[in-house]
Design an enzyme around this catalytic site. Sequence first.
Site, short mmCIF file in Angstrom:
data_model
loop_
_atom_site.label_atom_id
_atom_site.label_comp_id
_atom_site.label_asym_id
_atom_site.label_seq_id
_atom_site.Cartn_x
_atom_site.Cartn_y
_atom_site.Cartn_z
N VAL A 14 1.32 9.15 2.61
CA VAL A 14 0.23 8.39 2.34
C VAL A 14 -1.03 9.39 2.47
CG1 VAL A 14 -1.61 6.66 3.23
CG2 VAL A 14 0.95 6.10 3.07
N THR A 121 -0.46 1.37 7.63
CA THR A 121 -0.24 -0.30 7.91
C THR A 121 -0.20 -0.60 9.34
OG1 THR A 121 0.56 -0.44 5.71
CG2 THR A 121 1.00 -2.21 7.23
N PHE A 150 -2.82 0.33 -0.75
CA PHE A 150 -1.82 -0.52 -1.71
C PHE A 150 -1.12 0.66 -2.70
CE2 PHE A 150 -5.57 -3.01 -0.45
CZ PHE A 150 -4.75 -4.08 0.35
N LYS A 202 -3.31 -6.61 3.99
CA LYS A 202 -2.25 -5.73 3.69
C LYS A 202 -0.83 -6.43 3.97
CE LYS A 202 0.24 -2.10 3.19
NZ LYS A 202 0.34 -1.16 2.12
N CYS A 258 8.37 0.20 3.14
CA CYS A 258 7.12 -0.59 3.33
C CYS A 258 7.44 -2.10 3.59
CB CYS A 258 6.29 -0.46 2.23
SG CYS A 258 5.50 1.03 2.16
N LYS A 318 14.27 3.28 -5.24
CA LYS A 318 13.69 2.70 -6.37
C LYS A 318 13.45 4.06 -7.12
CE LYS A 318 8.76 2.78 -5.83
NZ LYS A 318 7.50 2.22 -6.00
C1 UGA Z 1 4.91 -1.31 -1.49
C2 UGA Z 1 3.81 -2.19 -2.42
O1 UGA Z 1 4.40 -2.39 -3.84
C3 UGA Z 1 2.59 -1.45 -2.39
O2 UGA Z 1 1.67 -2.03 -3.06
C4 UGA Z 1 2.28 -0.97 -0.83
O3 UGA Z 1 0.90 -0.38 -0.73
C5 UGA Z 1 3.48 -0.16 -0.56
O4 UGA Z 1 4.58 -0.97 -0.63
C6 UGA Z 1 3.18 0.22 1.04
O5 UGA Z 1 3.05 -0.80 1.83
O6 UGA Z 1 2.80 1.19 1.45
P1 UGA Z 1 6.68 0.58 -2.70
O7 UGA Z 1 7.48 0.13 -1.34
O8 UGA Z 1 6.45 2.01 -2.77
O9 UGA Z 1 5.49 -0.12 -2.55
O10 UGA Z 1 7.41 -0.05 -3.79
P2 UGA Z 1 7.62 -1.53 -4.76
O11 UGA Z 1 7.56 -0.72 -5.98
O12 UGA Z 1 6.90 -2.13 -4.24
O13 UGA Z 1 9.24 -1.73 -4.53
C7 UGA Z 1 9.81 -2.02 -3.08
C8 UGA Z 1 11.19 -2.79 -3.32
O14 UGA Z 1 11.28 -3.86 -4.06
C9 UGA Z 1 12.01 -1.83 -4.12
O15 UGA Z 1 13.16 -1.55 -3.67
C10 UGA Z 1 12.04 -2.29 -5.65
O16 UGA Z 1 13.30 -1.93 -6.11
C11 UGA Z 1 12.21 -3.64 -5.08
N1 UGA Z 1 11.60 -4.65 -6.27
C12 UGA Z 1 10.42 -4.47 -6.68
C13 UGA Z 1 12.68 -5.53 -6.54
O17 UGA Z 1 13.84 -5.74 -6.30
N2 UGA Z 1 12.31 -6.38 -7.71
C14 UGA Z 1 11.18 -6.44 -8.16
O18 UGA Z 1 10.60 -7.09 -9.15
C15 UGA Z 1 10.11 -5.44 -7.84
#
Ligand code: UGA
Length: 471
Positions: A14, A121, A150, A202, A258, A318
């Site tokens: 971050v 956070t 975010f 948040k 997160c 991811k």
């Molecule tokens: C998440 C939030 O999306 C951000 O907005 C936030 O700022 C961040 O956390 C944080 O608090 O710092 P992030 O953890 O980087 O971001 O990744 P995401 O893209 O949100 O994915 C999180 C997890 O959910 C991954 O394991 C992804 O594979 C999973 N996911 C996401 C699903 O299984 N299905 C979906 O439809 C979307």
Amino acid sequence: MTKQPIGVMGAGWVGLVTAASFADLGHSVVVRDVDPARIEELESGALSIYEPGLDELIRRNRSRLRFTLDAAEVFAATGVVFVCVGTPPTYSGDADLSAVWRLVTELPAGVDDTILVMKSTVPVGTGEAVRAKLDARGLENIVYASNPEFLAEGTALTDFLNPSRIVVGSFAGAGAADVRALYDTLNAPVLETDVPTAEMIKYASNAFLATKISFINEIANVCEDTHADVTVVAEGMGLDPRIGPSFLRAGVGYGGSCFPKDVAALKQVAGNSGYHFQLLNAAIEVNELQKRRLLSKLKWHLGPLRDRTVTLLGVAFKPNTNDIRQAASLVIAARLLAEGARVRAWDPVALQAAGPVLGPEVELCEDLLGSLRGADAAVVVTEWDELSALDLDEARAVMRRPLLIDGRNLFDPDTVRASGFVYEGIGRPSADVDSVSSALAVPERLRFSARAAAQRLRGAEVAGEPNPAGA
Ligand code: UGA
């Protein structure tokens, strides 16, 4: 016009995205971290964090970026300091705020006219606690604001420059206009609130998104029993503007640094004040079970997993990141090892980070096709682009058994099946066990009956049904 210099405490993901992005907007930025190795690395132009474009952004704005171990240097250079320190979970699920408290304690005594902007956070109520500690130290003139990030890993730079919203929480408006002004050139709605509300926005946002994922994963699990296809169900749901299409991808569950942490912390915040947040408990439990369901799918087709070779395709939580924190791959690998399987792992960027965590029993494979050679099953855990480009005929040819468990619904089932694979997705009509028996060459007596498998997938105990596999 000269831009306001900015300070950043914490050179993690971050902190560096914030620092590099503000530098790119023309601010000079001083970044402080307590870890000498990290500062040395950044000084030398190296970067061990994988975030697309960050390396290049730091290089391009190097003249506006300074890295230091000295907190006083930051406060001497600027009147706006972003707090971007880690707030990892503790054993109780609460957020560990020790880095925040260290910072407050270390603030040089004479610091004045500075705005401390919390980007990390932190649990609701942290801002008020920081305010009280500052006041107790006689630092009433330090202004405190909350400006949650975010940013999602993999798209953080775009997220910073094209935010969905900017939230600025302040005590009675103090410092809000100054923080808001830093984002003037960005085109985004700005919401000014009090500090606890900003903190809750948040947590509530992350918890809602995590719940949305657990919800679609439960729909997927029901789809499997009812022959519906969750990918199309999600598409149909997402067309309703009140629902929206995002975060409706069923899969192996959410991971990362997160969602698991923030959902647990919000649950604790509620619990600490006596409120039992039932929906979050369910979202967490569904997420844990979702990772383990893949094992049932493997056993359904292969019988006992002892001495079977299973290749995990992707270990990062991811795509486009080397972050393996709370990645589903870690749980799946551990469960496979516990079942006696031989485990291989392929990932384009996360192997180095994953190696020590996965342990010596997991074979790390840099070559995608090589990772599949002689395997009894391939399991898609992370939807990397490299996997979409995989030549399925080649993959089929090198594997011992053509079983593909697609934990991310990355592939088109018909295409995969046309290449001779037995394909299982998440929440998609499944292969008929009897019709695939010859393809996998697993003796009938070693496979679960379809009924038993379906019940197992639902998590139900199969009473009175003999399990010839003994698993
Ligand atoms: C998440 C939030 O999306 C951000 O907005 C936030 O700022 C961040 O956390 C944080 O608090 O710092 P992030 O953890 O980087 O971001 O990744 P995401 O893209 O949100 O994915 C999180 C997890 O959910 C991954 O394991 C992804 O594979 C999973 N996911 C996401 C699903 O299984 N299905 C979906 O439809 C979307």
